[in-house]
Design a protein around this motif. Structure first.
Motif, PDB file in Angstrom:
ATOM      1  N   PHE A  83       0.839  -1.196   0.000  1.00 16.40           N
ATOM      2  CA  PHE A  83       0.000   0.000   0.000  1.00 16.40           C
ATOM      3  C   PHE A  83       0.878   1.252   0.000  1.00 16.40           C
ATOM      4  O   PHE A  83       2.056   1.225   0.351  1.00 16.40           O
ATOM      5  CB  PHE A  83      -0.989   0.017   1.179  1.00 16.40           C
ATOM      6  CG  PHE A  83      -0.354   0.216   2.528  1.00 16.40           C
ATOM      7  CD1 PHE A  83       0.008  -0.872   3.304  1.00 16.40           C
ATOM      8  CD2 PHE A  83      -0.153   1.491   3.047  1.00 16.40           C
ATOM      9  CE1 PHE A  83       0.580  -0.689   4.546  1.00 16.40           C
ATOM     10  CE2 PHE A  83       0.408   1.681   4.292  1.00 16.40           C
ATOM     11  CZ  PHE A  83       0.777   0.580   5.040  1.00 16.40           C
ATOM     12  N   VAL A  84       0.282   2.359  -0.420  1.00 14.00           N
ATOM     13  CA  VAL A  84       0.998   3.625  -0.588  1.00 14.00           C
ATOM     14  C   VAL A  84       0.299   4.689   0.255  1.00 14.00           C
ATOM     15  O   VAL A  84      -0.932   4.725   0.340  1.00 14.00           O
ATOM     16  CB  VAL A  84       1.025   4.058  -2.069  1.00 14.00           C
ATOM     17  CG1 VAL A  84       1.701   5.417  -2.227  1.00 14.00           C
ATOM     18  CG2 VAL A  84       1.725   3.008  -2.920  1.00 14.00           C
ATOM     19  N   ARG A  85       1.086   5.568   0.879  1.00 14.92           N
ATOM     20  CA  ARG A  85       0.518   6.667   1.649  1.00 14.92           C
ATOM     21  C   ARG A  85       1.393   7.905   1.471  1.00 14.92           C
ATOM     22  O   ARG A  85       2.575   7.819   1.113  1.00 14.92           O
ATOM     23  CB  ARG A  85       0.417   6.334   3.132  1.00 14.92           C
ATOM     24  CG  ARG A  85       1.730   5.990   3.798  1.00 14.92           C
ATOM     25  CD  ARG A  85       1.632   6.123   5.287  1.00 14.92           C
ATOM     26  NE  ARG A  85       1.389   7.506   5.663  1.00 14.92           N
ATOM     27  CZ  ARG A  85       1.129   7.883   6.915  1.00 14.92           C
ATOM     28  NH1 ARG A  85       1.046   6.981   7.871  1.00 14.92           N
ATOM     29  NH2 ARG A  85       0.946   9.154   7.208  1.00 14.92           N
ATOM     30  N   LEU A  86       0.811   9.069   1.739  1.00 13.77           N
ATOM     31  CA  LEU A  86       1.519  10.342   1.646  1.00 13.77           C
ATOM     32  C   LEU A  86       1.828  10.856   3.041  1.00 13.77           C
ATOM     33  O   LEU A  86       1.084  10.606   3.990  1.00 13.77           O
ATOM     34  CB  LEU A  86       0.673  11.380   0.906  1.00 13.77           C
ATOM     35  CG  LEU A  86       0.493  11.204  -0.601  1.00 13.77           C
ATOM     36  CD1 LEU A  86      -0.510  12.235  -1.107  1.00 13.77           C
ATOM     37  CD2 LEU A  86       1.815  11.369  -1.324  1.00 13.77           C
ATOM     38  N   SER A  87       2.935  11.594   3.152  1.00 16.13           N
ATOM     39  CA  SER A  87       3.233  12.277   4.406  1.00 16.13           C
ATOM     40  C   SER A  87       2.284  13.463   4.569  1.00 16.13           C
ATOM     41  O   SER A  87       1.597  13.867   3.629  1.00 16.13           O
ATOM     42  CB  SER A  87       4.685  12.765   4.424  1.00 16.13           C
ATOM     43  OG  SER A  87       4.873  13.759   3.439  1.00 16.13           O
ATOM     44  N   GLN A  88       2.238  14.026   5.777  1.00 15.81           N
ATOM     45  CA  GLN A  88       1.354  15.162   6.022  1.00 15.81           C
ATOM     46  C   GLN A  88       1.724  16.359   5.156  1.00 15.81           C
ATOM     47  O   GLN A  88       0.868  17.151   4.772  1.00 15.81           O
ATOM     48  CB  GLN A  88       1.401  15.539   7.509  1.00 15.81           C
ATOM     49  CG  GLN A  88       0.709  14.540   8.411  1.00 15.81           C
ATOM     50  CD  GLN A  88       0.739  14.950   9.867  1.00 15.81           C
ATOM     51  OE1 GLN A  88       1.507  15.823  10.270  1.00 15.81           O
ATOM     52  NE2 GLN A  88      -0.091  14.317  10.675  1.00 15.81           N
ATOM     53  N   SER A  89       3.016  16.509   4.845  1.00  9.31           N
ATOM     54  CA  SER A  89       3.450  17.625   4.010  1.00  9.31           C
ATOM     55  C   SER A  89       3.161  17.402   2.531  1.00  9.31           C
ATOM     56  O   SER A  89       3.338  18.313   1.724  1.00  9.31           O
ATOM     57  CB  SER A  89       4.952  17.856   4.192  1.00  9.31           C
ATOM     58  OG  SER A  89       5.683  16.742   3.696  1.00  9.31           O
TER      59      SER A  89
END
Length: 204
Positions: free
Chosen positions: A55-61
Protein backbone atom coordinates in the motif's frame (compact mmCIF):
# COMPACT_ATOMS: atom_id res chain seq x y z
CA UNK A 1 -40.97 -30.58 68.53
CA UNK A 2 -40.15 -28.07 71.23
CA UNK A 3 -39.65 -24.36 70.65
CA UNK A 4 -35.92 -24.70 71.43
CA UNK A 5 -35.45 -27.37 68.74
CA UNK A 6 -37.38 -25.26 66.23
CA UNK A 7 -35.08 -22.34 66.93
CA UNK A 8 -32.00 -24.59 66.49
CA UNK A 9 -33.23 -25.99 63.16
CA UNK A 10 -34.14 -22.51 61.92
CA UNK A 11 -30.65 -21.36 62.84
CA UNK A 12 -29.09 -24.30 60.97
CA UNK A 13 -31.28 -23.65 57.93
CA UNK A 14 -30.42 -19.95 57.91
CA UNK A 15 -26.71 -20.78 58.27
CA UNK A 16 -27.02 -23.20 55.35
CA UNK A 17 -28.70 -20.55 53.20
CA UNK A 18 -25.97 -18.02 54.06
CA UNK A 19 -23.28 -20.56 53.15
CA UNK A 20 -25.02 -21.42 49.88
CA UNK A 21 -25.43 -17.72 49.09
CA UNK A 22 -21.77 -17.06 49.84
CA UNK A 23 -20.71 -20.01 47.65
CA UNK A 24 -22.96 -18.77 44.81
CA UNK A 25 -21.51 -15.24 45.04
CA UNK A 26 -17.98 -16.69 45.03
CA UNK A 27 -18.74 -18.80 41.94
CA UNK A 28 -20.28 -15.83 40.12
CA UNK A 29 -17.27 -13.65 40.90
CA UNK A 30 -14.82 -16.42 39.93
CA UNK A 31 -16.56 -17.06 36.61
CA UNK A 32 -16.76 -13.33 35.91
CA UNK A 33 -13.02 -12.98 36.54
CA UNK A 34 -12.28 -15.96 34.28
CA UNK A 35 -14.53 -14.54 31.56
CA UNK A 36 -12.84 -11.14 31.77
CA UNK A 37 -9.39 -12.73 31.60
CA UNK A 38 -10.47 -14.84 28.62
CA UNK A 39 -11.93 -11.81 26.86
CA UNK A 40 -8.76 -9.82 27.50
CA UNK A 41 -6.69 -12.68 26.12
CA UNK A 42 -8.91 -12.91 23.08
CA UNK A 43 -8.71 -9.17 22.50
CA UNK A 44 -4.91 -9.27 22.53
CA UNK A 45 -4.87 -11.93 19.83
CA UNK A 46 -4.88 -10.86 16.17
CA UNK A 47 -8.27 -10.45 14.54
CA UNK A 48 -7.09 -10.45 10.92
CA UNK A 49 -3.99 -10.59 8.76
CA UNK A 50 -3.02 -9.88 5.15
CA UNK A 51 -0.27 -11.70 3.27
CA UNK A 52 2.00 -10.15 0.64
CA UNK A 53 0.41 -6.71 1.00
CA UNK A 54 1.36 -3.47 -0.76
CA UNK A 55 0.00 0.00 0.00
CA UNK A 56 1.00 3.63 -0.59
CA UNK A 57 0.52 6.67 1.65
CA UNK A 58 1.52 10.34 1.65
CA UNK A 59 3.23 12.28 4.41
CA UNK A 60 1.35 15.16 6.02
CA UNK A 61 3.45 17.63 4.01
CA UNK A 62 2.46 15.81 0.79
CA UNK A 63 6.13 16.01 -0.21
CA UNK A 64 6.96 12.33 0.18
CA UNK A 65 5.02 9.19 -0.59
CA UNK A 66 5.75 5.84 1.01
CA UNK A 67 5.17 2.39 -0.42
CA UNK A 68 5.03 -0.27 2.30
CA UNK A 69 5.24 -3.98 1.49
CA UNK A 70 5.77 -7.11 3.55
CA UNK A 71 5.25 -10.83 3.76
CA UNK A 72 2.47 -10.49 6.36
CA UNK A 73 0.53 -7.72 8.10
CA UNK A 74 -1.18 -8.67 11.40
CA UNK A 75 -3.67 -6.50 13.32
CA UNK A 76 -3.98 -6.63 17.13
CA UNK A 77 -7.31 -5.09 18.21
CA UNK A 78 -6.49 -4.55 21.91
CA UNK A 79 -3.57 -2.26 21.13
CA UNK A 80 -4.91 -1.29 17.67
CA UNK A 81 -1.44 -1.95 16.31
CA UNK A 82 -0.09 -3.70 13.23
CA UNK A 83 2.86 -6.08 13.04
CA UNK A 84 4.63 -6.44 9.71
CA UNK A 85 6.85 -9.42 8.92
CA UNK A 86 9.79 -8.64 6.63
CA UNK A 87 8.77 -5.01 6.06
CA UNK A 88 10.17 -3.00 3.17
CA UNK A 89 9.46 0.73 3.02
CA UNK A 90 10.33 2.83 -0.02
CA UNK A 91 10.05 6.60 0.36
CA UNK A 92 10.25 8.91 -2.65
CA UNK A 93 10.35 12.68 -2.19
CA UNK A 94 9.66 15.48 -4.66
CA UNK A 95 13.29 15.38 -5.78
CA UNK A 96 12.70 11.76 -6.82
CA UNK A 97 15.30 10.50 -4.36
CA UNK A 98 14.30 6.99 -3.26
CA UNK A 99 15.12 5.74 0.24
CA UNK A 100 14.60 2.08 1.13
CA UNK A 101 14.27 0.71 4.67
CA UNK A 102 14.23 -3.01 5.49
CA UNK A 103 13.98 -4.99 8.73
CA UNK A 104 12.97 -8.39 10.11
CA UNK A 105 9.75 -7.02 11.59
CA UNK A 106 7.96 -3.77 12.35
CA UNK A 107 5.25 -2.54 14.72
CA UNK A 108 2.97 0.24 13.47
CA UNK A 109 1.56 2.42 16.27
CA UNK A 110 -1.19 4.80 15.21
CA UNK A 111 -1.54 8.45 16.27
CA UNK A 112 0.93 8.54 19.16
CA UNK A 113 1.40 11.88 20.92
CA UNK A 114 4.87 11.96 22.49
CA UNK A 115 4.67 15.56 23.75
CA UNK A 116 1.73 17.84 24.52
CA UNK A 117 2.90 20.43 22.01
CA UNK A 118 3.24 17.85 19.25
CA UNK A 119 0.50 16.56 17.01
CA UNK A 120 -0.33 12.84 17.23
CA UNK A 121 1.36 10.93 14.44
CA UNK A 122 1.94 7.37 13.33
CA UNK A 123 5.13 5.55 14.33
CA UNK A 124 6.77 2.55 12.68
CA UNK A 125 9.10 0.66 15.02
CA UNK A 126 11.58 -1.37 12.93
CA UNK A 127 13.35 -4.28 14.66
CA UNK A 128 16.13 -6.64 13.65
CA UNK A 129 18.72 -6.14 10.90
CA UNK A 130 17.45 -2.68 10.01
CA UNK A 131 19.03 -1.39 6.80
CA UNK A 132 18.47 2.10 5.33
CA UNK A 133 19.71 2.93 1.83
CA UNK A 134 19.41 6.28 0.06
CA UNK A 135 20.22 6.52 -3.62
CA UNK A 136 22.57 9.11 -5.07
CA UNK A 137 20.85 12.28 -6.27
CA UNK A 138 21.39 16.00 -6.78
CA UNK A 139 20.61 16.40 -3.06
CA UNK A 140 23.38 14.07 -1.85
CA UNK A 141 25.52 11.02 -2.39
CA UNK A 142 24.70 7.37 -1.80
CA UNK A 143 24.22 6.50 1.89
CA UNK A 144 23.72 3.23 3.75
CA UNK A 145 22.98 2.84 7.46
CA UNK A 146 22.62 -0.33 9.55
CA UNK A 147 21.27 -0.65 13.11
CA UNK A 148 19.25 -3.02 15.32
CA UNK A 149 16.17 -0.83 15.74
CA UNK A 150 14.76 2.34 14.25
CA UNK A 151 11.62 4.43 14.79
CA UNK A 152 10.13 6.08 11.71
CA UNK A 153 7.75 9.05 11.78
CA UNK A 154 6.36 9.06 8.22
CA UNK A 155 4.03 12.03 8.79
CA UNK A 156 6.86 14.40 9.74
CA UNK A 157 9.52 12.54 7.71
CA UNK A 158 11.77 11.85 10.70
CA UNK A 159 13.60 8.83 12.07
CA UNK A 160 15.59 8.08 15.21
CA UNK A 161 17.34 5.33 17.13
CA UNK A 162 19.11 5.01 20.47
CA UNK A 163 21.08 1.98 19.25
CA UNK A 164 24.51 1.73 17.67
CA UNK A 165 24.62 2.61 13.98
CA UNK A 166 27.05 2.09 11.13
CA UNK A 167 26.80 4.57 8.28
CA UNK A 168 28.61 4.28 4.95
CA UNK A 169 29.04 6.85 2.19
CA UNK A 170 31.34 6.75 -0.87
CA UNK A 171 34.11 8.47 1.11
CA UNK A 172 33.40 7.81 4.79
CA UNK A 173 32.59 5.14 7.34
CA UNK A 174 30.81 6.41 10.45
CA UNK A 175 29.87 4.70 13.70
CA UNK A 176 27.88 6.21 16.59
CA UNK A 177 25.43 5.52 19.38
CA UNK A 178 22.08 7.12 18.66
CA UNK A 179 20.90 9.06 15.64
CA UNK A 180 18.16 11.52 14.69
CA UNK A 181 17.35 12.44 11.10
CA UNK A 182 14.96 14.74 9.26
CA UNK A 183 14.50 13.63 5.69
CA UNK A 184 12.68 16.78 4.51
CA UNK A 185 15.62 18.94 5.71
CA UNK A 186 18.33 16.43 4.72
CA UNK A 187 19.69 16.66 8.26
CA UNK A 188 21.32 13.91 10.37
CA UNK A 189 22.40 14.27 14.01
CA UNK A 190 24.70 11.66 15.63
CA UNK A 191 24.25 11.59 19.42
CA UNK A 192 27.33 10.03 21.05
CA UNK A 193 30.58 8.06 20.59
CA UNK A 194 30.95 9.26 17.02
CA UNK A 195 33.86 7.88 15.01
CA UNK A 196 34.49 8.88 11.39
CA UNK A 197 36.95 7.38 8.94
CA UNK A 198 37.34 9.45 5.76
CA UNK A 199 39.05 8.13 2.64
CA UNK A 200 41.49 10.51 0.92
CA UNK A 201 40.29 12.07 -2.33
CA UNK A 202 41.17 10.15 -5.46
CA UNK A 203 44.25 11.40 -7.30
CA UNK A 204 43.47 13.18 -10.56
Amino acid sequence: MTADRIRVWLGVALLGLVMLGSFWIYEVMRRQSEDEAANAKNRSEPDYYVEHFNFVRLSQSKQTNYRVTGEKLIHFPLEDEFEIIQPRIVGIDQEKTPMTIRADRAIVKQKVQEKLQNKPEDQIHMHGNVLVERSKSDQGSYLKMATDSLILFPDSERMRTAEAITMTTPRANITAIGMEAENNRQKIRLLSKVQISIAPPSAK
